[in-house]
Scaffold this motif. Structure first.
Motif, PDB file in Angstrom:
ATOM      1  N   LEU A 155       0.868  -1.238  -0.118  1.00  0.00           N
ATOM      2  CA  LEU A 155      -0.151   0.060   0.034  1.00  0.00           C
ATOM      3  C   LEU A 155       1.056   1.283  -0.055  1.00  0.00           C
ATOM      4  CD1 LEU A 155      -2.693   1.248   0.267  1.00  0.00           C
ATOM      5  CD2 LEU A 155      -2.574   1.241   2.657  1.00  0.00           C
ATOM      6  N   HIS A 156       2.076   1.425   0.775  1.00  0.00           N
ATOM      7  CA  HIS A 156       2.872   2.538   0.579  1.00  0.00           C
ATOM      8  C   HIS A 156       4.111   2.198  -0.168  1.00  0.00           C
ATOM      9  CE1 HIS A 156       0.472   2.449   4.762  1.00  0.00           C
ATOM     10  NE2 HIS A 156       0.727   3.450   4.364  1.00  0.00           N
ATOM     11  N   LEU A 157       4.273   1.239  -0.796  1.00  0.00           N
ATOM     12  CA  LEU A 157       5.443   1.080  -1.433  1.00  0.00           C
ATOM     13  C   LEU A 157       6.026   2.202  -2.413  1.00  0.00           C
ATOM     14  CD1 LEU A 157       7.823  -0.993  -1.704  1.00  0.00           C
ATOM     15  CD2 LEU A 157       6.709  -1.796  -3.817  1.00  0.00           C
ATOM     16  N   GLU A 158       4.875   2.678  -3.340  1.00  0.00           N
ATOM     17  CA  GLU A 158       5.373   3.559  -4.479  1.00  0.00           C
ATOM     18  C   GLU A 158       5.674   5.150  -3.683  1.00  0.00           C
ATOM     19  OE1 GLU A 158       6.220   4.461  -8.289  1.00  0.00           O
ATOM     20  OE2 GLU A 158       5.684   2.438  -7.319  1.00  0.00           O
ATOM     21  N   ARG A 159       4.740   5.282  -2.688  1.00  0.00           N
ATOM     22  CA  ARG A 159       4.784   6.703  -2.072  1.00  0.00           C
ATOM     23  C   ARG A 159       6.207   6.632  -1.418  1.00  0.00           C
ATOM     24  NH1 ARG A 159       0.354   9.425   1.783  1.00  0.00           N
ATOM     25  NH2 ARG A 159       1.245  11.743   1.851  1.00  0.00           N
ATOM     26  N   VAL A 160       6.580   5.773  -0.632  1.00  0.00           N
ATOM     27  CA  VAL A 160       8.049   5.584  -0.099  1.00  0.00           C
ATOM     28  C   VAL A 160       9.137   5.867  -0.997  1.00  0.00           C
ATOM     29  CG1 VAL A 160       9.258   4.070   1.430  1.00  0.00           C
ATOM     30  CG2 VAL A 160       7.044   4.423   2.007  1.00  0.00           C
ATOM     31  N   LYS A 161       9.076   4.996  -2.074  1.00  0.00           N
ATOM     32  CA  LYS A 161      10.031   4.864  -3.057  1.00  0.00           C
ATOM     33  C   LYS A 161      10.187   6.376  -3.550  1.00  0.00           C
ATOM     34  CE  LYS A 161      11.038   2.827  -7.454  1.00  0.00           C
ATOM     35  NZ  LYS A 161      10.663   2.014  -8.617  1.00  0.00           N
ATOM     36  N   ASN A 162       9.216   7.134  -3.859  1.00  0.00           N
ATOM     37  CA  ASN A 162       9.198   8.287  -4.494  1.00  0.00           C
ATOM     38  C   ASN A 162       9.677   9.501  -3.521  1.00  0.00           C
ATOM     39  OD1 ASN A 162       7.931   7.549  -7.084  1.00  0.00           O
ATOM     40  ND2 ASN A 162       5.954   8.097  -6.311  1.00  0.00           N
ATOM     41  N   ASN A 163       9.348   9.266  -2.241  1.00  0.00           N
ATOM     42  CA  ASN A 163      10.061  10.011  -1.292  1.00  0.00           C
ATOM     43  C   ASN A 163      11.379   9.957  -1.204  1.00  0.00           C
ATOM     44  OD1 ASN A 163       8.012  12.177  -0.109  1.00  0.00           O
ATOM     45  ND2 ASN A 163       6.682  10.366  -0.149  1.00  0.00           N
ATOM     46  N   LEU A 164      11.857   8.515  -1.053  1.00  0.00           N
ATOM     47  CA  LEU A 164      13.363   8.311  -0.835  1.00  0.00           C
ATOM     48  C   LEU A 164      14.195   9.125  -2.170  1.00  0.00           C
ATOM     49  CD1 LEU A 164      13.134   4.769   0.492  1.00  0.00           C
ATOM     50  CD2 LEU A 164      13.466   6.713   1.900  1.00  0.00           C
ATOM     51  N   ASN A 165      13.536   9.081  -3.261  1.00  0.00           N
ATOM     52  CA  ASN A 165      14.207   9.414  -4.533  1.00  0.00           C
ATOM     53  C   ASN A 165      14.445  10.892  -4.452  1.00  0.00           C
ATOM     54  OD1 ASN A 165      15.212   6.972  -5.958  1.00  0.00           O
ATOM     55  ND2 ASN A 165      13.200   6.595  -6.447  1.00  0.00           N
ATOM     56  N   SER A 166      13.620  11.629  -3.646  1.00  0.00           N
ATOM     57  CA  SER A 166      13.550  12.951  -3.671  1.00  0.00           C
ATOM     58  C   SER A 166      14.735  13.577  -2.931  1.00  0.00           C
ATOM     59  CB  SER A 166      12.241  13.331  -3.392  1.00  0.00           C
ATOM     60  OG  SER A 166      11.854  13.408  -1.919  1.00  0.00           O
ATOM     61  N   PHE A 167      15.444  13.036  -1.947  1.00  0.00           N
ATOM     62  CA  PHE A 167      16.331  13.558  -1.132  1.00  0.00           C
ATOM     63  C   PHE A 167      17.659  13.932  -1.810  1.00  0.00           C
ATOM     64  CE2 PHE A 167      13.440  11.715   1.894  1.00  0.00           C
ATOM     65  CZ  PHE A 167      13.527  12.576   3.125  1.00  0.00           C
TER      66      PHE A 167
END
Length: 368
Positions: A155-167
């Motif tokens: 459920l959270h996989l894509e959102r976490v991935k996108n946020n991690l890639n934004s740092f």
């Protein structure tokens, strides 16, 4: 412009406020003015209030919680006083994403961390702790965040991935967190020390308030396990001392004459209790971390509640980095009192600190 830190500074938890203090202090020592943003989401706000009633596993836990309400009020007051004095909080309290977005022009960088700021279960899906509100990736830094879970659910996989890639700069506190980041982004982040280790022993000692206890004592700092007191009593008997239990037992009911109950110590009093203890028995990550920093004889225990594997990995990484894995036990293990050679430990900690300081310095240095 300042650097702004987003973390769990309002949690009624000694480790949470002390790591926030350590990170803010270190950023300023590196030449950047810094404050802790006075943000707290809905779930965290509810849990920081006096009349917050969590779900307890037993009737006796509920009774203890009711008894301790007045103590909780005193504790909250002391925590708020510490935050006001030491954290240089932002001018106003913030509770919404829109309010956070409005801060963008006021801060040079945002740092999220440490603690379990990436644990969406713990924050109630509050992705502001992933700095999702800030659209400029160059301003987003993660210092030693923890996920507190083994893996990210679908459920959270894509959102976490996108946020991690934004740092622009991304580090983690534990190896299991590095595994998660590497799996989702393809890049393995640096594993840095918890902010408490960024400050040296003498810096923490300056904050310590002297303990009131004259007899030698074994300090117990426990989350949800009365069994640790049994170990502490054994050690106290061996040294001819007493047990001091932080915020746990009820007077005259649990403990007996050889157990004292340290009710509602301030964060500085908490540090003093560790500093002046003969030994520390704890299942808290920061209980272990501060015992190591203050060079105390300590006995750390992992937790055995449901889904505790994700949080126990903190102890594993801490043990490996400090060379003290042998000081971390499971409930039921036999322990024998023994000293710690802190000369070797300090070498490992100093090396880890320097690597972590290099990461942080590079993260907050403007890119050309």
């Amino acid at each position: 412009m300042k650097v702004g830190i987003l973390t769990f500074h309002k949690a009624i938890n000694y480790g949470a406020v002390l790591q926030a203090y350590a990170l803010r202090t270190t950023v300023e020592e590196l030449g950047q003015p810094c404050s802790v943003i006075d943000y707290v989401g809905d779930k965290m706000l509810k849990e920081s209030k006096i009349f917050y009633f969590p779900h307890h596993e037993s009737l006796i836990d509920s009774m203890i919680y009711l008894f301790r309400l007045s103590m909780r009020a005193g504790t909250i007051k002391k925590f708020r006083q510490f935050s006001k004095e030491y954290l240089d909080l932002s001018d106003k309290s913030i509770h919404t994403t829109e309010e956070l977005k409005a801060l963008s022009s006021q801060y040079k960088y945002f740092i999220t961390g440490s603690d379990q700021v990436f644990n969406y279960n713990g924050t109630g899906d509050d992705f502001n702790y992933y700095l999702e509100f800030e659209k400029d990736s160059n301003k987003k830094i993660a210092y030693a965040p923890s996920f507190g879970i083994k893996e990210i659910d679908d459920l959270h996989l894509e959102r976490v991935k996108n946020n991690l890639n934004s740092f622009s700069s991304l580090s983690v506190r534990e190896s299991i967190g590095a595994d998660i980041v590497e799996m989702l982004t393809g890049n393995r982040p640096e594993e840095v020390c918890d902010p408490t280790f960024l400050l040296k022993k003498n810096q923490w000692e300056e904050l310590c308030v002297a303990s009131q206890y004259k007899k030698p004592y074994v300090l117990v700092y426990s989350f949800g396990s009365r069994h640790l007191e049994t170990y502490a009593k054994m050690l106290a008997d061996e040294m001819g001392g007493i047990v001091v239990n932080i915020n746990r037992s009820l007077p005259l009911i649990f403990g007996g004459r050889k157990v004292r109950n340290a009710y509602a110590p301030s964060p500085c009093e908490f540090l003093g209790l560790i500093k002046n203890a003969e030994a520390v028995v704890t299942n808290s990550f920061h209980g272990m971390a501060l015992s190591i920093i203050l060079q105390k004889e300590f006995y750390g225990f992992t937790n055995n509640y449901a889904n505790s594997e994700g949080t126990n990995c903190r102890f594993q990484t801490l043990g490996e980095k400090s060379g003290l894995s042998h000081r971390i036990y499971k409930l039921g293990d036999n322990i024998e009192r023994s000293p710690i050679d802190y000369a070797e430990v300090e070498k490992k900690i100093n090396s880890w600190r320097e690597e972590s300081l290099d990461y942080l310095k590079n993260a907050i240095t403007p890119k050309q």
